[in-house]
Write a protein that holds these residues in place. Structure first.
Motif, PDB file in Angstrom:
ATOM      1  N   VAL A  42      40.637  48.322  84.924  1.00  0.00           N
ATOM      2  CA  VAL A  42      40.007  47.241  84.165  1.00  0.00           C
ATOM      3  C   VAL A  42      38.787  46.749  84.930  1.00  0.00           C
ATOM      4  O   VAL A  42      38.870  46.446  86.120  1.00  0.00           O
ATOM      5  N   GLN A  43      37.643  46.686  84.252  1.00  0.00           N
ATOM      6  CA  GLN A  43      36.447  46.160  84.911  1.00  0.00           C
ATOM      7  C   GLN A  43      36.632  44.666  85.144  1.00  0.00           C
ATOM      8  O   GLN A  43      36.839  43.896  84.198  1.00  0.00           O
ATOM      9  N   PRO A  44      36.553  44.223  86.389  1.00  0.00           N
ATOM     10  CA  PRO A  44      36.811  42.804  86.690  1.00  0.00           C
ATOM     11  C   PRO A  44      35.817  41.873  86.008  1.00  0.00           C
ATOM     12  O   PRO A  44      34.621  42.163  85.905  1.00  0.00           O
ATOM     13  N   LEU A  45      36.328  40.762  85.517  1.00  0.00           N
ATOM     14  CA  LEU A  45      35.529  39.673  84.953  1.00  0.00           C
ATOM     15  C   LEU A  45      34.679  40.108  83.765  1.00  0.00           C
ATOM     16  O   LEU A  45      33.684  39.456  83.430  1.00  0.00           O
ATOM     17  N   ALA A  46      35.076  41.214  83.106  1.00  0.00           N
ATOM     18  CA  ALA A  46      34.295  41.705  81.972  1.00  0.00           C
ATOM     19  C   ALA A  46      34.948  41.396  80.631  1.00  0.00           C
ATOM     20  O   ALA A  46      34.332  41.612  79.587  1.00  0.00           O
ATOM     21  N   THR A  47      36.181  40.903  80.635  1.00  0.00           N
ATOM     22  CA  THR A  47      36.857  40.585  79.376  1.00  0.00           C
ATOM     23  C   THR A  47      36.231  39.339  78.770  1.00  0.00           C
ATOM     24  O   THR A  47      36.110  38.307  79.434  1.00  0.00           O
ATOM     25  N   GLN A  48      35.823  39.432  77.508  1.00  0.00           N
ATOM     26  CA  GLN A  48      35.082  38.352  76.868  1.00  0.00           C
ATOM     27  C   GLN A  48      35.606  38.071  75.465  1.00  0.00           C
ATOM     28  O   GLN A  48      36.084  38.966  74.770  1.00  0.00           O
ATOM     29  N   LYS A  49      35.486  36.823  75.082  1.00  0.00           N
ATOM     30  CA  LYS A  49      35.727  36.441  73.698  1.00  0.00           C
ATOM     31  C   LYS A  49      34.500  36.801  72.868  1.00  0.00           C
ATOM     32  O   LYS A  49      33.365  36.463  73.237  1.00  0.00           O
ATOM     33  N   ILE A  50      34.713  37.477  71.733  1.00  0.00           N
ATOM     34  CA  ILE A  50      33.615  37.781  70.822  1.00  0.00           C
ATOM     35  C   ILE A  50      33.428  36.636  69.836  1.00  0.00           C
ATOM     36  O   ILE A  50      32.316  36.162  69.604  1.00  0.00           O
ATOM     37  N   CYS A  51      34.523  36.172  69.242  1.00  0.00           N
ATOM     38  CA  CYS A  51      34.423  35.090  68.279  1.00  0.00           C
ATOM     39  C   CYS A  51      35.807  34.522  68.005  1.00  0.00           C
ATOM     40  O   CYS A  51      36.824  35.127  68.347  1.00  0.00           O
ATOM     41  N   GLN A  52      35.834  33.365  67.372  1.00  0.00           N
ATOM     42  CA  GLN A  52      37.076  32.740  66.931  1.00  0.00           C
ATOM     43  C   GLN A  52      37.270  33.082  65.459  1.00  0.00           C
ATOM     44  O   GLN A  52      36.424  32.782  64.621  1.00  0.00           O
ATOM     45  N   LEU A  53      38.398  33.730  65.142  1.00  0.00           N
ATOM     46  CA  LEU A  53      38.629  34.201  63.781  1.00  0.00           C
ATOM     47  C   LEU A  53      39.204  33.134  62.861  1.00  0.00           C
ATOM     48  O   LEU A  53      38.981  33.158  61.648  1.00  0.00           O
ATOM     49  N   ILE A  54      39.983  32.220  63.400  1.00  0.00           N
ATOM     50  CA  ILE A  54      40.747  31.255  62.614  1.00  0.00           C
ATOM     51  C   ILE A  54      40.219  29.850  62.888  1.00  0.00           C
ATOM     52  O   ILE A  54      39.825  29.531  64.009  1.00  0.00           O
ATOM     53  N   GLY A  55      40.266  28.987  61.883  1.00  0.00           N
ATOM     54  CA  GLY A  55      39.824  27.601  62.046  1.00  0.00           C
ATOM     55  C   GLY A  55      38.469  27.360  61.415  1.00  0.00           C
ATOM     56  O   GLY A  55      37.807  28.272  60.916  1.00  0.00           O
ATOM     57  N   GLU A  56      38.049  26.103  61.458  1.00  0.00           N
ATOM     58  CA  GLU A  56      36.801  25.701  60.812  1.00  0.00           C
ATOM     59  C   GLU A  56      35.627  25.726  61.778  1.00  0.00           C
ATOM     60  O   GLU A  56      34.519  26.140  61.414  1.00  0.00           O
ATOM     61  N   VAL A  57      35.871  25.282  63.018  1.00  0.00           N
ATOM     62  CA  VAL A  57      34.809  25.176  64.021  1.00  0.00           C
ATOM     63  C   VAL A  57      35.238  25.906  65.279  1.00  0.00           C
ATOM     64  O   VAL A  57      36.381  25.776  65.727  1.00  0.00           O
ATOM     65  N   ASP A  58      34.333  26.689  65.826  1.00  0.00           N
ATOM     66  CA  ASP A  58      34.591  27.354  67.096  1.00  0.00           C
ATOM     67  C   ASP A  58      34.678  26.293  68.184  1.00  0.00           C
ATOM     68  O   ASP A  58      33.710  25.564  68.436  1.00  0.00           O
ATOM     69  N   VAL A 403      41.528  34.632  68.507  1.00  0.00           N
ATOM     70  CA  VAL A 403      40.178  35.040  68.870  1.00  0.00           C
ATOM     71  C   VAL A 403      40.105  36.559  68.928  1.00  0.00           C
ATOM     72  O   VAL A 403      41.104  37.242  69.163  1.00  0.00           O
ATOM     73  N   LEU A 404      38.911  37.067  68.698  1.00  0.00           N
ATOM     74  CA  LEU A 404      38.631  38.495  68.845  1.00  0.00           C
ATOM     75  C   LEU A 404      38.077  38.714  70.251  1.00  0.00           C
ATOM     76  O   LEU A 404      37.124  38.045  70.653  1.00  0.00           O
ATOM     77  N   MET A 405      38.687  39.643  70.989  1.00  0.00           N
ATOM     78  CA  MET A 405      38.358  39.857  72.394  1.00  0.00           C
ATOM     79  C   MET A 405      37.835  41.272  72.634  1.00  0.00           C
ATOM     80  O   MET A 405      38.120  42.206  71.873  1.00  0.00           O
ATOM     81  N   ARG A 406      37.088  41.403  73.729  1.00  0.00           N
ATOM     82  CA  ARG A 406      36.616  42.714  74.187  1.00  0.00           C
ATOM     83  C   ARG A 406      36.893  42.823  75.677  1.00  0.00           C
ATOM     84  O   ARG A 406      36.606  41.912  76.462  1.00  0.00           O
ATOM     85  N   ALA A 407      37.453  43.954  76.081  1.00  0.00           N
ATOM     86  CA  ALA A 407      37.633  44.265  77.502  1.00  0.00           C
ATOM     87  C   ALA A 407      36.998  45.614  77.783  1.00  0.00           C
ATOM     88  O   ALA A 407      36.829  46.443  76.876  1.00  0.00           O
TER      89      ALA A 407
END
Length: 429
Positions: A42-58, A403-407
């Protein structure tokens, strides 16, 4: 141990009862997949949130979410987000949904959504079925209770149907006491209960459909099969493995359970009690497994309790569905990768400390967590700087959302095989 079937390549027959749903078929074709990739990191410190899928406001950015689920569909919170490719769309199964005030919905119902979007970097626009009042239509299985912790745990597409695995029988004595298999013939508009799946080792289930000769060592018939990785007692289980012919997935007698290795070959039993753990790590509940074409590996994501009583998202990889599975690596640690950004750190923040308060209003200072990591296999792609991007959904507890995530996963160069290496012996139905 009864009805174990073990057969070497080239054998002419298979010793199973005459009443078995399985038949004697040619040995699976060796696949070029095996042993192609080196160790995965796993690349360190590279996991990121792309967006919030649920709810009204991020909660992190303060901007409207792409789906505005409270104003459009009538719910402000939900969790899970298990993905299934079906009928040309990507479906998501959510659990324990919280409706907006005034919308008449039972608390903690489930729901299904789908999307035609294929670029995760732009987030995903969800289509949610609506009821007559304009709010979301709950996902229900007739005759199956659907309250707290009675949720979808897995899904797959086969035989032109969308299949759903759900937990039920939640009680103070046991979280998620039973799993059921249900199917939809109208692309998720309605489901019919097919059978009880398990009360033991396959409550949370990650399911993958494979072709007739994709995996060496598997008893895969023509028409393919469904692999099921399961866990039992909620967040106190190791993982197990089962396989069913795709055409017989609704026939419990056709299911076989991985019962260990013998002379370098996997053994398969018709008894769930014979299933053995794939590795020892008795903290698992939610689990996701998929073959990654870029890494030439099976990848498994799950959550286990880490330091400070909070979950970490862990990853293992393997060449074969039963392993051996590599040691776990941390993909996401809420204290490192999420606190003060999109996960509530917990406790009142000291004056002047630059830490965003992102918790839900009714539990403002309750620490968030990370759980339910569900891979979206078709989104995996080479990373621009090297390695491979994987995408997954993840629940954060506080705020109560998905949330939608990327690693980013890196891979070592594989070791050159020995000149006299012997090809693996294979198993057939």
């Amino acid at each position: 141990m009864r009805d174990l079937f073990l057969i070497l390549a080239g054998a002419a027959a298979l010793a199973v009862p005459a009443t078995s749903a399985l038949s004697t078929l040619p040995t699976a074709i060796p696949s070029p997949r095996l042993g192609q990739g080196g160790a995965v990191r796993v690349q360190p410190l590279a996991t990121q949130k792309i967006c919030q899928l649920i709810g009204e406001v991020d909660r992190q950015t303060g901007a409207p979410t792409i789906n505005a689920t409270e104003s459009r569909f009538g719910f402000w919170g939900s969790d899970l987000g298990i993905s299934v490719e079906h009928a040309g769309r990507l479906y998501f199964l959510f659990g324990d949904t919280h409706a907006r005030p005034g919308l008449g919905r039972p608390h903690d119902t489930d729901l299904i959504a789908s999307t035609a979007d294929r670029d995760p970097e732009r987030c995903l626009r969800l289509d949610v079925p609506r009821a007559e009042d304009g709010g979301y239509r709950p996902l229900t299985i007739p005759g199956v209770s659907s309250g707290a912790f009675e949720v979808p745990t897995g899904g797959f597409s086969a035989n032109g149907k969308l299949y759903l695995i759900a937990s039920t029988d939640n009680s103070p004595h046991r979280t998620m006491g039973r799993s059921v298999l249900a199917a939809s013939e109208d692309d998720g508009a309605s489901f019919t209960r097919i059978m009880d799946l398990s009360t033991d080792k396959f409550i949370n289930v990650a399911a993958t459909v494979i072709g007739s000769s994709e995996v060496p060592g598997l008893p895969t018939p023509p028409g393919g099969a469904v692999l099921m990785w399961g866990t039992g007692t909620y967040r106190a289980s190791a993982p197990f493995l089962a396989i069913s012919p795709s055409a017989q997935v609704e026939n419990a007698a056709a299911r076989r359970y991985f019962a260990g290795m013998e002379s370098g070959l996997p053994r398969w039993s018709d008894k769930e009690a014979d299933a053995v753990p794939l590795f020892q790590q008795s903290c698992m509940g939610e689990v996701s497994v998929a073959w990654n074409e870029h890494l030439r590996k099976w990848v498994m994501l799950y959550n286990c309790m880490g330091p400070g009583g909070r979950s970490q998202i862990l990853m293992r990889s393997a060449d074969l569905p039963w392993g051996p599975w590599a040691e776990p690596l941390i993909v996401f640690d809420p204290a490192v990768d999420g606190d003060c950004r999109f996960i509530q750190a917990g406790g009142p923040m000291p004056a002047g400390q630059p830490c965003a308060m992102v918790g839900d209003p009714h539990v403002r200072f309750s620490p968030g967590d990370a759980y339910g990591p569900y891979l979206i296999p078709s989104f995996s792609r080479p990373a621009p700087g090297g390695g491979v991007h994987i995408y997954f959904t993840m629940s954060t507890w506080n705020p109560y959302t998905v949330v939608l995530m990327r690693a980013t996963l890196l891979q070592d160069q594989p070791e050159a095989p020995a000149q006299d290496a012997v090809p693996p012996r294979l198993v057939a139905y």
